[in-house]
Design a protein around this motif. Structure first.
Motif, PDB file in Angstrom:
ATOM      1  N   ASP A   1      -8.059   7.011  -4.753  1.00 13.94           N
ATOM      2  CA  ASP A   1      -7.064   5.948  -4.637  1.00 13.94           C
ATOM      3  C   ASP A   1      -6.152   6.169  -3.434  1.00 13.94           C
ATOM      4  OD1 ASP A   1      -8.008   4.594  -6.818  1.00 13.94           O
ATOM      5  OD2 ASP A   1      -6.355   5.138  -8.163  1.00 13.94           O
ATOM      6  N   ALA A   2      -5.781   7.414  -3.189  1.00 17.23           N
ATOM      7  CA  ALA A   2      -4.924   7.727  -2.040  1.00 17.23           C
ATOM      8  C   ALA A   2      -5.639   7.411  -0.732  1.00 17.23           C
ATOM      9  CB  ALA A   2      -4.497   9.193  -2.077  1.00 17.23           C
ATOM     10  N   ARG A   3      -6.902   7.755  -0.667  1.00 10.19           N
ATOM     11  CA  ARG A   3      -7.669   7.481   0.552  1.00 10.19           C
ATOM     12  C   ARG A   3      -7.830   5.971   0.765  1.00 10.19           C
ATOM     13  NH1 ARG A   3     -12.413  11.281   1.329  1.00 10.19           N
ATOM     14  NH2 ARG A   3     -10.672  12.555   1.966  1.00 10.19           N
ATOM     15  N   GLU A   4      -8.081   5.238  -0.309  1.00  5.71           N
ATOM     16  CA  GLU A   4      -8.224   3.786  -0.197  1.00  5.71           C
ATOM     17  C   GLU A   4      -6.899   3.146   0.239  1.00  5.71           C
ATOM     18  OE1 GLU A   4      -9.327  -0.083  -2.957  1.00  5.71           O
ATOM     19  OE2 GLU A   4      -9.702   1.932  -3.736  1.00  5.71           O
ATOM     20  N   ALA A   5      -5.793   3.599  -0.331  1.00  9.98           N
ATOM     21  CA  ALA A   5      -4.480   3.063   0.057  1.00  9.98           C
ATOM     22  C   ALA A   5      -4.174   3.389   1.513  1.00  9.98           C
ATOM     23  CB  ALA A   5      -3.394   3.630  -0.854  1.00  9.98           C
ATOM     24  N   GLN A   6      -4.516   4.586   1.942  1.00 11.08           N
ATOM     25  CA  GLN A   6      -4.280   4.982   3.335  1.00 11.08           C
ATOM     26  C   GLN A   6      -5.072   4.100   4.293  1.00 11.08           C
ATOM     27  OE1 GLN A   6      -5.757   8.853   4.331  1.00 11.08           O
ATOM     28  NE2 GLN A   6      -5.041   8.745   6.433  1.00 11.08           N
ATOM     29  N   ARG A   7      -6.336   3.877   3.978  1.00 13.46           N
ATOM     30  CA  ARG A   7      -7.176   3.060   4.858  1.00 13.46           C
ATOM     31  C   ARG A   7      -6.727   1.600   4.873  1.00 13.46           C
ATOM     32  NH1 ARG A   7     -12.756   6.158   3.675  1.00 13.46           N
ATOM     33  NH2 ARG A   7     -12.370   7.869   5.105  1.00 13.46           N
ATOM     34  N   SER A   8      -6.298   1.095   3.743  1.00 15.26           N
ATOM     35  CA  SER A   8      -5.789  -0.276   3.703  1.00 15.26           C
ATOM     36  C   SER A   8      -4.498  -0.397   4.494  1.00 15.26           C
ATOM     37  CB  SER A   8      -5.544  -0.710   2.256  1.00 15.26           C
ATOM     38  OG  SER A   8      -6.749  -0.757   1.550  1.00 15.26           O
TER      39      SER A   8
ATOM     40  N   VAL B   1       1.163 -10.272  -0.006  1.00 13.13           N
ATOM     41  CA  VAL B   1       0.821  -9.513  -1.197  1.00 13.13           C
ATOM     42  C   VAL B   1       2.000  -8.631  -1.584  1.00 13.13           C
ATOM     43  CG1 VAL B   1      -0.253  -7.591   0.042  1.00 13.13           C
ATOM     44  CG2 VAL B   1      -0.967  -8.091  -2.275  1.00 13.13           C
ATOM     45  N   GLY B   2       2.180  -8.462  -2.858  1.00 15.60           N
ATOM     46  CA  GLY B   2       3.242  -7.595  -3.351  1.00 15.60           C
ATOM     47  C   GLY B   2       2.734  -6.772  -4.514  1.00 15.60           C
ATOM     48  N   LEU B   3       3.503  -5.776  -4.855  1.00 17.47           N
ATOM     49  CA  LEU B   3       3.136  -4.938  -5.987  1.00 17.47           C
ATOM     50  C   LEU B   3       3.440  -5.701  -7.265  1.00 17.47           C
ATOM     51  CD1 LEU B   3       1.929  -2.136  -5.939  1.00 17.47           C
ATOM     52  CD2 LEU B   3       4.159  -1.213  -6.429  1.00 17.47           C
TER      53      LEU B   3
ATOM     54  N   MET C   1      -0.819   2.915 -12.739  1.00 19.93           N
ATOM     55  CA  MET C   1      -1.770   2.149 -11.938  1.00 19.93           C
ATOM     56  C   MET C   1      -1.050   0.976 -11.299  1.00 19.93           C
ATOM     57  SD  MET C   1      -5.145   2.183 -14.392  1.00 19.93           S
ATOM     58  CE  MET C   1      -4.416   1.050 -15.537  1.00 19.93           C
ATOM     59  N   ALA C   2      -1.200   0.852  -9.990  1.00 23.48           N
ATOM     60  CA  ALA C   2      -0.575  -0.239  -9.249  1.00 23.48           C
ATOM     61  C   ALA C   2      -1.473  -1.474  -9.283  1.00 23.48           C
ATOM     62  CB  ALA C   2      -0.325   0.184  -7.811  1.00 23.48           C
ATOM     63  N   THR C   3      -0.871  -2.614  -9.498  1.00 21.41           N
ATOM     64  CA  THR C   3      -1.584  -3.877  -9.420  1.00 21.41           C
ATOM     65  C   THR C   3      -0.937  -4.712  -8.313  1.00 21.41           C
ATOM     66  OG1 THR C   3      -0.158  -4.897 -11.084  1.00 21.41           O
ATOM     67  CG2 THR C   3      -2.188  -3.867 -11.868  1.00 21.41           C
TER      68      THR C   3
ATOM     69  N   GLN D   1       0.822  -1.211   0.000  1.00 22.56           N
ATOM     70  CA  GLN D   1       0.000   0.000   0.000  1.00 22.56           C
ATOM     71  C   GLN D   1       0.859   1.265   0.000  1.00 22.56           C
ATOM     72  OE1 GLN D   1      -3.119   0.128  -0.675  1.00 22.56           O
ATOM     73  NE2 GLN D   1      -3.516  -2.053  -0.504  1.00 22.56           N
ATOM     74  N   SER D   2       2.020   1.217   0.640  1.00 23.53           N
ATOM     75  CA  SER D   2       2.889   2.403   0.607  1.00 23.53           C
ATOM     76  C   SER D   2       3.435   2.625  -0.801  1.00 23.53           C
ATOM     77  CB  SER D   2       4.022   2.276   1.620  1.00 23.53           C
ATOM     78  OG  SER D   2       4.926   1.262   1.264  1.00 23.53           O
ATOM     79  N   MET D   3       3.725   1.547  -1.533  1.00 25.92           N
ATOM     80  CA  MET D   3       4.171   1.696  -2.923  1.00 25.92           C
ATOM     81  C   MET D   3       3.031   2.208  -3.798  1.00 25.92           C
ATOM     82  SD  MET D   3       7.320   1.086  -2.929  1.00 25.92           S
ATOM     83  CE  MET D   3       7.609   1.044  -4.677  1.00 25.92           C
ATOM     84  N   ARG D   4       1.825   1.756  -3.513  1.00 23.96           N
ATOM     85  CA  ARG D   4       0.663   2.258  -4.261  1.00 23.96           C
ATOM     86  C   ARG D   4       0.496   3.759  -4.028  1.00 23.96           C
ATOM     87  NH1 ARG D   4      -5.582   0.683  -2.964  1.00 23.96           N
ATOM     88  NH2 ARG D   4      -6.536   1.842  -4.662  1.00 23.96           N
ATOM     89  N   LEU D   5       0.661   4.170  -2.786  1.00 20.38           N
ATOM     90  CA  LEU D   5       0.553   5.591  -2.451  1.00 20.38           C
ATOM     91  C   LEU D   5       1.653   6.396  -3.130  1.00 20.38           C
ATOM     92  CD1 LEU D   5      -1.342   7.365  -0.857  1.00 20.38           C
ATOM     93  CD2 LEU D   5       0.076   7.013   1.146  1.00 20.38           C
ATOM     94  N   ARG D   6       2.813   5.798  -3.287  1.00 20.78           N
ATOM     95  CA  ARG D   6       3.900   6.471  -4.001  1.00 20.78           C
ATOM     96  C   ARG D   6       3.518   6.745  -5.451  1.00 20.78           C
ATOM     97  NH1 ARG D   6       9.836   4.009  -4.278  1.00 20.78           N
ATOM     98  NH2 ARG D   6      10.678   5.940  -3.505  1.00 20.78           N
ATOM     99  N   HIS D   7       2.904   5.746  -6.105  1.00 19.00           N
ATOM    100  CA  HIS D   7       2.478   5.935  -7.497  1.00 19.00           C
ATOM    101  C   HIS D   7       1.371   6.991  -7.605  1.00 19.00           C
ATOM    102  CE1 HIS D   7       5.094   2.858  -8.882  1.00 19.00           C
ATOM    103  NE2 HIS D   7       4.452   1.874  -8.264  1.00 19.00           N
ATOM    104  N   VAL D   8       0.471   6.999  -6.639  1.00 17.20           N
ATOM    105  CA  VAL D   8      -0.588   8.011  -6.630  1.00 17.20           C
ATOM    106  C   VAL D   8       0.023   9.404  -6.503  1.00 17.20           C
ATOM    107  CG1 VAL D   8      -2.530   8.919  -5.302  1.00 17.20           C
ATOM    108  CG2 VAL D   8      -2.406   6.485  -5.790  1.00 17.20           C
TER     109      VAL D   8
END
Length: 130
Positions: free
Chosen positions: A99-106, A57-59, A41-43, A18-25
């Motif tokens: 997306d940032a809010r979802e990543a933060q909550r996750s 789980v991984g990016l 887009m992070a998968t 999730q921190s990597m996802r937030l980085r992409h956002v």
């Protein structure tokens, strides 16, 4: 004890992803006004170690959003074509904020799971010491 350590590893992998996802956002938001920029887009994918499913789980592979780039009319821009248009980015700030809010909550959910497992293992050690 191995259940506690595997729970810690699972939640840590979720926090890292999730921190990597937030980085992409944040990169998308920073480049929202960059001409020709395509949204990243992070998968996510499950981590397999030694041929076994770990549950971690991984990016996954980074994908670029293929929606059309916005056309911006600015005849004075050096990137403009003969008609005065140039390609903007396809970053939508509303989508990025969601997306940032979802990543933060996750991330926070994984952090709570990590903290709960840590507290449980600490309590177990205290009971065993008695």
């Amino acid at each position: 004890m191995s259940d506690f350590s595997s729970t810690l590893a699972l939640s840590a992998s979720g926090m890292k992803a999730q921190s990597m996802r937030l980085r992409h956002v944040s990169e998308n938001i920073a480049n929202a006004d960059t001409p020709g920029y395509r949204r990243k887009m992070a998968t996510f994918e499950e981590v397999v170690e030694g041929g076994e499913h770990t549950g971690k789980v991984g990016l996954g592979k980074l994908e670029l959003d293929q929606t059309p780039l916005s056309e911006i009319y600015d005849p004075g821009n050096p990137l403009a074509n003969a008609d005065g248009y140039y390609d903007g980015s396809n970053v939508d700030m509303v989508v990025e904020i969601a997306d940032a809010r979802e990543a933060q909550r996750s991330y926070e959910a994984n952090l709570k799971m990590f903290d709960q497992a840590r507290q449980m293992s600490s309590s177990l050690l205290d009971l065993l010491r008695r």
